[in-house]
Design an enzyme around this catalytic site. Structure first.
Site, PDB file in Angstrom:
ATOM      1  N   ASP A  84      11.080  -0.820  -4.208  1.00  0.00           N
ATOM      2  CA  ASP A  84       9.730  -0.342  -3.426  1.00  0.00           C
ATOM      3  C   ASP A  84       9.735  -0.911  -1.988  1.00  0.00           C
ATOM      4  O   ASP A  84      10.014  -2.022  -1.764  1.00  0.00           O
ATOM      5  CB  ASP A  84       8.649  -0.886  -4.101  1.00  0.00           C
ATOM      6  CG  ASP A  84       7.862   0.065  -5.048  1.00  0.00           C
ATOM      7  OD1 ASP A  84       7.952   1.184  -4.844  1.00  0.00           O
ATOM      8  OD2 ASP A  84       7.062  -0.298  -6.118  1.00  0.00           O
ATOM      9  N   GLU A 179       1.450   8.501 -10.768  1.00  0.00           N
ATOM     10  CA  GLU A 179       0.943   7.618 -11.418  1.00  0.00           C
ATOM     11  C   GLU A 179      -0.614   7.973 -11.773  1.00  0.00           C
ATOM     12  O   GLU A 179      -1.316   8.370 -10.972  1.00  0.00           O
ATOM     13  CB  GLU A 179       1.119   6.596 -10.607  1.00  0.00           C
ATOM     14  CG  GLU A 179       0.223   5.198 -11.363  1.00  0.00           C
ATOM     15  CD  GLU A 179       0.912   3.830 -10.821  1.00  0.00           C
ATOM     16  OE1 GLU A 179       1.575   3.924  -9.809  1.00  0.00           O
ATOM     17  OE2 GLU A 179       0.075   2.839 -11.090  1.00  0.00           O
TER      18      GLU A 179
HETATM   19  O1  KIV Z   1       5.426  -1.165  -8.379  1.00  0.00           O
HETATM   20  C1  KIV Z   1       5.449  -0.561  -9.306  1.00  0.00           C
HETATM   21  O2  KIV Z   1       5.837  -1.046 -10.548  1.00  0.00           O
HETATM   22  C2  KIV Z   1       5.429   0.926  -9.492  1.00  0.00           C
HETATM   23  C3  KIV Z   1       5.468   1.617 -10.628  1.00  0.00           C
HETATM   24  C4  KIV Z   1       4.675   1.214 -11.687  1.00  0.00           C
HETATM   25  C5  KIV Z   1       5.812   3.007 -10.505  1.00  0.00           C
HETATM   26  O3  KIV Z   1       5.448   1.370  -8.403  1.00  0.00           O
END
Ligand code: KIV
Length: 261
Positions: A84, A179
């Protein structure tokens, strides 16, 4: 060596096979997910709330993500490892986005995920050789705009989510997380996009599902969230194990001569 899942392989799974994604934040959780045969491991910025004790994902830094991506990469042999992009690492400029994306790839990620329709950033990351996963709906980095963790895309908002998803697809993303949106909206987006949709709280009709490791393993006390299911009550099992360990030490039944050198 197991064959590695790649971003093009994930894209090609649409319509053929459900895509299984799970978060992981360190070597052991990534190794468990990988051994289970998940297709994609996400080093989510949810590390902020599930591991680092923050209230939400906003305090998570790029250095935090690099640290956890490096650890998760050590446990990943087959799944595609996606990291991320944390809050503040891509919103200000395309240059920031590319710099942050490169840092995550150098830490061991094979693709990155970012929230919202940052079309220019997605295109620039792709140009730099970094596959991008999109993320729309209840994007946690915008929690202050939404006024809490609330279902998005209801009623007239549905078209806005669909249009954002289409822009992200157009920018070159290889898949997209949906989401906490109504399942009818997720179903429509899934049918209208040519890239796979990965749901979380988005119903059963997405091309795949992503869940948070600690949620499905039951690593939190208290009731599970509506969008998840506990496949194990690890909190209870691990607490009982710790109680047994403490009892063993206090009563002198552990360690024994067998544990000695
Ligand atoms: O940060 C995370 O775990 C996410 C998922 C829930 C899609 O973005």
């Amino acid at each position: 060596m197991p064959e590695r899942v790649t971003a093009p392989k994930i894209r090609a799974m649409k319509g053929n096979q459900k895509i299984v994604c799970l978060t992981a934040y360190d070597q052991p959780s990534a190794a468990i997910a990988d051994a289970a045969g998940v297709d994609l491991i996400l080093v989510g910025d949810s590390v902020g709330n599930v591991v680092l004790g923050y209230e939400n994902t906003l305090p998570v830094s790029l250095d935090d993500m690099i640290h956890h991506t490096r650890a998760a990469a050590k446990g990943t042999k087959s799944a595609l490892l996606v990291a991320d992009m944390p809050f503040g690492s891509y919103q200000s400029s395309v240059e920031d986005a590319v710099r942050s994306g490169i840092a995550l790839i150098k830490a061991g990620a094979e693709a990155v995920k970012l929230e919202g329709d940052y079309v220019d950033a997605i295109q620039a990351l792709m140009k730099a050789g970094i596959p991008v996963m999109g993320h729309v709906g209840m994007t946690p980095q915008s929690v202050n705009v939404f006024g809490g963790f609330k279902v998005q895309g209801r009623g007239k908002q549905a078209d806005a989510v669909l249009e954002a998803a289409k822009r992200i697809e157009g920018a070159g993303a290889f898949s997209i997380v949906l989401e906490m949106i109504p399942s009818v909206v997720a179903d429509k987006i899934t049918r209208e996009l040519s890239i796979p949709t990965i749901g979380i709280g988005a119903g059963p009709d997405c091309d795949g599902e992503v869940q948070v490791f600690h949620d499905i393993m039951g690593l939190h006390p208290g009731d599970p969230y509506k969008h998840t299911r506990r496949f194990l009550n690890a909190y209870e099992a691990m607490t009982l194990a710790a109680v047994e360990y403490a009892k063993g030490v206090r009563e002198g039944t552990f360690p024994t001569k067998d544990n000695s050198f």
